[in-house]
Design an enzyme around this catalytic site. Structure first.
Site, PDB file in Angstrom:
ATOM      1  N   GLN A  88       8.921  26.029   4.319  1.00  0.00           N
ATOM      2  CA  GLN A  88       7.669  25.378   3.957  1.00  0.00           C
ATOM      3  C   GLN A  88       7.779  23.895   4.263  1.00  0.00           C
ATOM      4  O   GLN A  88       8.873  23.350   4.387  1.00  0.00           O
ATOM      5  CB  GLN A  88       7.324  25.604   2.493  1.00  0.00           C
ATOM      6  CG  GLN A  88       8.346  25.105   1.501  1.00  0.00           C
ATOM      7  CD  GLN A  88       8.079  25.660   0.106  1.00  0.00           C
ATOM      8  OE1 GLN A  88       7.868  26.860  -0.067  1.00  0.00           O
ATOM      9  NE2 GLN A  88       8.083  24.779  -0.895  1.00  0.00           N
ATOM     10  N   LYS A 103      10.548  19.902   6.584  1.00  0.00           N
ATOM     11  CA  LYS A 103      10.569  21.366   6.608  1.00  0.00           C
ATOM     12  C   LYS A 103      11.813  21.836   5.860  1.00  0.00           C
ATOM     13  O   LYS A 103      12.940  21.488   6.234  1.00  0.00           O
ATOM     14  CB  LYS A 103      10.578  21.840   8.065  1.00  0.00           C
ATOM     15  CG  LYS A 103      10.591  23.337   8.265  1.00  0.00           C
ATOM     16  CD  LYS A 103      10.502  23.637   9.772  1.00  0.00           C
ATOM     17  CE  LYS A 103      10.611  25.116  10.074  1.00  0.00           C
ATOM     18  NZ  LYS A 103      10.508  25.379  11.540  1.00  0.00           N
ATOM     19  N   ASP A 240       7.132  30.475  20.837  1.00  0.00           N
ATOM     20  CA  ASP A 240       6.237  30.759  19.706  1.00  0.00           C
ATOM     21  C   ASP A 240       4.990  29.873  19.760  1.00  0.00           C
ATOM     22  O   ASP A 240       4.669  29.176  18.802  1.00  0.00           O
ATOM     23  CB  ASP A 240       6.985  30.532  18.391  1.00  0.00           C
ATOM     24  CG  ASP A 240       6.309  31.224  17.215  1.00  0.00           C
ATOM     25  OD1 ASP A 240       5.471  32.117  17.455  1.00  0.00           O
ATOM     26  OD2 ASP A 240       6.608  30.871  16.061  1.00  0.00           O
TER      27      ASP A 240
END
Length: 457
Positions: A88, A103, A240
């Site tokens: 998160q 992060k 990604d």
């Protein structure tokens, strides 16, 4: 019905380990997996990501960086602004006033890694017994390779630094138009990644893009150029590129700038693979049947090279080898009938697809996933961009550079330049043909095209 229920149960048990489910989503295309798996993945991965408590976040930062957040930062928000299966993100401010994104990995993931991999391997083998046509052992192999890397944020830091260097290289065509956030190494560890905070909008946020004065068409071209260069020029690929990882902001000179986030999942490819993959894509774009067969077979496709080509381009084989200049100059797929047709093909050729995925070179699996993400972004932008043109030019540039490196000299240089001129000529003809087809459709003089997908990279 019992088979559908069983598929849902297997997928739910697999996705109980959310990080592994994230890797499954990363490796799979939704038109290749059974619908029950896809629906369960979307439900559990996109809507139910975990959120760690602030006490857990504080403990991880203290353990990894040697001090609690209140000592390391001037200000640290206890509430995350985003959460995913792996980590998160919290907003913080450094002692010199810089706004940061921190992060923090969810607690316990590293400790459960080995057990989770063993669980996924057991479940995939169990699924293979129930559904013999679906052999997903390639997912297990990819998980074993990528999971430890994704759990180490120093690896993500290294990926981001390489990407930034490649993008800003003198021969890059996207320099200054693409940005990679700076990483603060002294505030980064295997479980904590601190980087500059970027204000921007998601690449598919049309209202936000309009406020920035950003053209969806120009952005679609920029995204395609960026990832084509990663694959064919640098051989170092961000795997990604979904919409949440692509932001747009005002650049230093006021122009829209693409920002690449989340550099945890990368694939580096060697020159031999890069040469074959570039040659394959150029053969696909120029409808060179013999070239497609040759280069697809070099990647393990064997006699299934027509199916392999269809998986890459999202086009039927007869369209791929159509000698017309505009054979791939067709809008991206998106309506329900076309998606149903793709899933129908996937069901018919399930065994062959499964066999192909097992035989493919490992780098190609993540490249397939990258293509799928980029198609989704391009479709969401709704811009009529033929990315095959960009792909063809980048492939030819890559092949010319590799040839010059292998055979330096004036003759090699002249041959590569002539080849690039030929490609430019053919690409110009394709653009003119595409324009003429569009005019015909507007005037009602020609048949409407039916698409099976953006070419991607």
């Amino acid at each position: 019905m019992w088979m559908i229920h069983t598929a849902q149960l297997v997928a739910q048990h697999v996705l109980h380990h959310l990080l592994l489910g994230d890797l499954l989503c990363a490796a799979a295309q939704d038109h290749l997996l059974p619908e029950e798996y896809v629906l369960t993945m979307r439900q559990h991965m996109l809507d139910k990501c975990p959120v760690s408590s602030y006490s857990e976040v504080r403990q991880i930062i203290h353990e990894d960086l040697g001090a609690p957040p209140e000592a390391l930062f001037k200000q640290f928000s206890e509430t995350p602004i985003a959460s995913a299966s792996l980590a998160q993100v919290h907003v913080a401010h450094s002692h010199d006033g810089k706004k940061l994104a921190v992060k923090v990995q969810h607690a316990g993931l590293r400790e459960s890694c080995t057990a989770d991999v063993a669980t996924i391997e057991f479940l995939v083998k169990a699924a293979r017994v129930i559904f013999p046509d679906f052999d997903y052992m390639w997912l297990v192999e990819e998980t074993k390779q990528n999971l430890p890397l994704e759990l180490d944020f120093t690896h993500e830091k290294q990926n981001a630094n390489r990407c930034r260097k490649n993008i800003n290289a003198p021969h890059s065509t996207v320099a200054k138009r693409v940005h990679v956030p700076e990483v603060y190494e002294q505030l980064t560890s295997p479980r904590v990644l601190t980087m500059e905070f970027i204000e921007g909008v998601q690449v598919t946020d049309k209202a936000g893009l309009q406020q920035l004065g950003a053209s969806p068409r120009s952005l679609a071209q920029l995204v395609s150029q960026t990832f084509n260069e990663m694959i064919f020029i640098h051989g170092d690929v961000h795997c990604d590129p979904h919409a949440a990882n692509l932001l747009v902001r005002k650049g230093p000179h006021g122009q829209p700038q693409l920002v690449l986030l989340d550099h945890g999942l990368y694939r580096q490819i060697d020159d031999d693979f890069r040469r074959e993959y570039a040659a394959l894509w150029r053969a696909l774009i120029f409808a060179d049947k013999q070239g497609i067969k040759q280069h697809a077979e070099s990647m393990g496709a064997g006699d299934a090279y027509p199916l392999f080509a269809a998986m890459l381009t999202m086009r039927p084989w007869d369209q791929i080898v159509d000698p017309q200049l505009d054979h791939l100059n067709i809008k991206a797929f998106g309506n329900k009938d076309e998606r149903n047709m793709l899933q129908g093909y996937a069901a018919i050729y399930a065994k062959q697809i499964s066999d192909l995925l097992l035989r493919m070179p490992r780098p190609l699996l993540l490249l397939l996933k990258t293509n799928d993400c980029l198609r989704s972004v391009d479709l969401s932008l709704g811009a009529p961009v033929n990315t095959f043109v960009i792909t063809a030019k980048t492939c030819s540039r890559a092949l010319a550079e590799i040839k010059r490196q292998q055979s330096p000299g004036l003759g090699s240089w002249l041959a590569s330049q002539m080849d690039l001129v030929r490609v430019e000529f053919v690409m110009g003809a394709m653009r003119l043909m595409g324009l003429w087809v569009s005019v015909q459709r507007v005037l009602g003089l020609g048949p409407a095209g039916k698409g099976l997908g953006n070419g991607g990279v």
